[in-house]
Design an enzyme around this catalytic site. Structure first.
Site, PDB file in Angstrom:
ATOM      1  N   GLU A 124       0.811  -1.221   0.000  1.00 37.85           N
ATOM      2  CA  GLU A 124       0.000   0.000   0.000  1.00 37.85           C
ATOM      3  C   GLU A 124       0.840   1.264   0.000  1.00 37.85           C
ATOM      4  OE1 GLU A 124      -0.795  -2.610   1.986  1.00 37.85           O
ATOM      5  OE2 GLU A 124      -2.767  -3.208   1.256  1.00 37.85           O
ATOM      6  N   HIS A 183     -10.830  -4.560   9.653  1.00 37.86           N
ATOM      7  CA  HIS A 183     -11.486  -4.450   8.342  1.00 37.86           C
ATOM      8  C   HIS A 183     -12.812  -3.710   8.465  1.00 37.86           C
ATOM      9  CE1 HIS A 183      -8.654  -7.679   7.375  1.00 37.86           C
ATOM     10  NE2 HIS A 183      -8.968  -7.598   6.096  1.00 37.86           N
TER      11      HIS A 183
END
Lengths: 330, 323
Positions: free
Chosen positions: A67, A136
């Site tokens: 990322e 998440h």
């Protein structure tokens, strides 16, 4: 409003976003899209379905699972004059990409004395409600709002998911585009053709006289449900800011001239949160409009726990919103 | 690497200009600090001039460069006018970043100088983006990104080099190993002798060279640039070097005297001067003239800075966001 509206049709969020990307890529060769699983597979959320085939691997491609590298590549590509769009698979994974976003992308325009624009869009799903546990399920918009140089869009409707994404891609600044996972299966009637929803224009989702509820993303839907349950007893005006920066304060103040009561609802934590800042703005610009203390309800002081009853307990439910409205009005 | 006499003299003069700039800036900053007027952080690149000048000698104006917080030399060598560099480090509106960036954030869009960086190793991921843009557009521009021995310990180092190698991006990763990350010796940052050896893990070349020798730098970078322009992918180059000063002005010198002595005998400007003399390119008088040219440029830049206004705070809001 739609530019080329014809008949209505049913559409889901991810298809709306895919259409916005498709139109943006067709219109501007500088628009490129990359991220994890974005290429041949079409994205784990199906965001980029069909786009690599249509626009080629030079414009739509997979990256390594990195990322920080993805965000850095996005910022660098924007500095070079492209108009990159990236997907971060879950907003939670932004922690790994924070330096290139917060120390680089948001600051390079200023640090360069205004020489470099960074037109870039970061698409990331957010929010709790899918039992995916603490890493998440986050709602991190307050972090990005606390970063000058960024803009933040949080669409709640399918129409806005397409229109705001189009606006985000056309904007010459880094825009965080955060859509809520629980809205994945939403289906709405929208026009044919393409349209744009400008950043910084709130929508009045429901008109009312007694109280103004400011709610965005999933919480806009829950506020609408709460208002429906109170129908006939309390007249609720619901304002969806659609983007949190820029923020359409005027629409909120206009509503408060009628209602005099403000409730802000969001899923992210209340502490140092978005609602507190909206209240600050309202008090600074329209304190005299308020007939009682404004209220904020939002995420508990807790990471998101896994088990369904625990998860539900830490973010506002319809019943919580209804209770908050009743407490303020009665 | 074949350089013309003119090129050699120009490169020597640029090295001297960088050094004089660093020495002059420290003087001015020290004077201000004595008055209690803290002028900001300053990281001198004195001693590392051969890398900046050697790398730039192999780049075109339209090639991209990402620099570090020790990046004055990179900026001057790539071609930011010295007036604008001096004005920027002293916070003037005429600076290359209009006074918004300072010493660590020198930008110049006209020559694709993409900025210094206050975050160690943070330039590497950004370099992916300019390299990708060049590939996507089908230009043969390359991107050079500088970082230090400390930067090689960042996660960004791995993510960026790995992705660049997977994608065969045209990037030259230039590691300036000056032996110390702030006060920490490289042996405490890296368990192997050469950071360049890490290139093997990415399947790319990782030459380890004498960063104080301009010709070694130019030759190695030249080969990496050819490889990158040819679509063969990135190269990691480790340049062993030494900064003359401590990490920054507020950290006292702490490095062992024997190491300082060793590196003093391998000063890049001394080496270059010896080369010019030995090759008959410039005699003592000619060298003196080149030194004087650099001094004159620097003095004019300082005068330019002193005559320059400070930026207007009323303009800040318009700089944060683009229209």
């Amino acid at each position: 409003m739609p530019t080329k509206a014809t008949a209505l049709r049913k559409l889901k969020p991810i298809v709306a976003m895919n259409e916005a990307l498709n139109a943006a890529m067709a219109a501007d060769d500088d628009v490129v899209l990359f991220g994890e699983d974005i290429g041949a597979y079409g994205g784990v959320w199906a965001l980029s379905k069909g786009l690599q085939k249509k626009y080629g691997e030079a414009r739509v491609f997979d990256t390594p699972l990195s990322e920080c590298a993805i965000m850095g590549a996005c910022a660098g590509a924007a500095m070079a004059g492209l108009r990159p769009v990236i997907e971060i698979m879950y907003v939670d994974f932004m922690t790994i990409a924070m330096d290139p976003l917060v120390n680089q992308a948001s600051k390079i325009r200023l640090m360069s004395g205004g020489a470099f624009d960074l037109p870039m869009t970061i698409i990331a799903p957010c929010g709790a409600g899918t039992c995916e546990a603490a890493q998440h399920s986050n709602s991190l918009e307050a972090w990005f709002l606390n970063t000058p140089g960024l803009k933040v869009a949080m669409p709640s409707t399918v129409y806005d998911m397409k229109g705001l994404l189009t606006a985000a891609i056309r904007d010459n600044n880094p825009v965080m585009y955060l859509w809520h996972k629980v809205l994945y299966d939403l289906e709405e009637e929208v026009p044919e053709g393409d349209w744009i929803v400008p950043l910084g224009e709130a929508a009045v989702r429901q008109e009312g006289e007694d109280i103004t509820v400011v709610a965005y993303s999933l919480m806009m839907h829950r506020a609408m449900e709460a208002a429906a349950e109170l129908d006939g007893r309390v007249s609720v005006e619901i304002i969806d800011p659609r983007t949190l920066h820029p923020f359409d304060l005027d629409t909120v103040l206009r509503s408060l001239r009628k209602t005099g009561r403000l409730l802000v609802v969001h899923e992210s934590p209340v502490r140092c949160g978005v609602g507190g800042d909206i209240v600050r703005r309202v008090c600074g610009a329209g304190f005299e409009l308020l007939r009682q203390a404004p209220q904020v309800i939002g995420g508990m002081d807790s990471p998101i726990p896994f088990s369904k009853p625990l998860e539900d307990a830490v973010i506002p439910q319809v019943s919580d919103i209804r209770a908050a409205i009743e407490a303020m009005v009665e | 690497m074949n350089f013309t006499t003119d090129q050699l003299k120009r490169m020597y003069t640029t090295m001297v200009l960088i050094r004089k700039f660093e020495q002059n800036t420290i003087e001015i900053f020290a004077e201000r600090m004595k008055r209690g007027d803290f002028p900001g952080a300053l990281h001198s690149s004195e001693g590392q001039e051969a890398i900046a000048v050697g790398v730039s000698s192999q780049l075109r104006t339209d090639d991209y460069v990402f620099s570090t917080y020790r990046g004055h030399g990179h900026a001057i060598a790539k071609g930011i006018p010295i007036n604008k560099v001096v004005a920027e480090v002293h916070g003037r509106a005429t600076g290359t970043s209009r006074g918004y960036g300072g010493s660590m954030h020198l930008f110049d869009k006209r020559i694709n100088f993409m900025g210094g960086n206050g975050i160690v190793g943070a330039g590497l991921p950004l370099a992916l983006g300019t390299a990708y843009a060049a590939v996507k557009r089908g230009t043969d521009q390359v991107t050079a990104v500088y970082f230090g021995d400390g930067g090689a310990s960042q996660g960004a180092f791995h993510e960026a080099i790995n992705m660049a190698a997977v994608k065969k991006y045209p990037i030259i990763f230039v590691c300036e190993n000056n032996q110390y990350a702030a006060t920490t010796h490289v042996s405490a940052n890296c368990p192997i002798e050469d950071i360049g050896d890490r290139a093997k893990a990415y399947g790319i070349p990782g030459p380890v060279i004498d960063g104080n020798n301009l010709f070694d730098v130019a030759d190695t970078v030249g080969a990496a640039v050819s490889r990158a322009r040819g679509g063969e992918g990135p190269t990691l180059i480790e340049c062993k070097t030494w900064r003359h000063r401590a990490h920054c002005m507020v950290i006292p010198e702490h490095r062992p005297g024997k190491d300082r002595k060793h590196w003093a005998s391998r000063d890049p400007i001394d080496q270059m001067r010896a080369h010019l003399t030995a090759e008959g390119i410039a005699d003592a008088a000619a060298i003196e003239q080149l030194d004087a040219d650099a001094q004159e440029q620097l003095e004019a830049a300082v005068a330019f800075m002193q005559d320059s206004p400070f930026p207007d705070p009323a303009e800040i809001a318009g700089v944060v966001y683009a229209d």
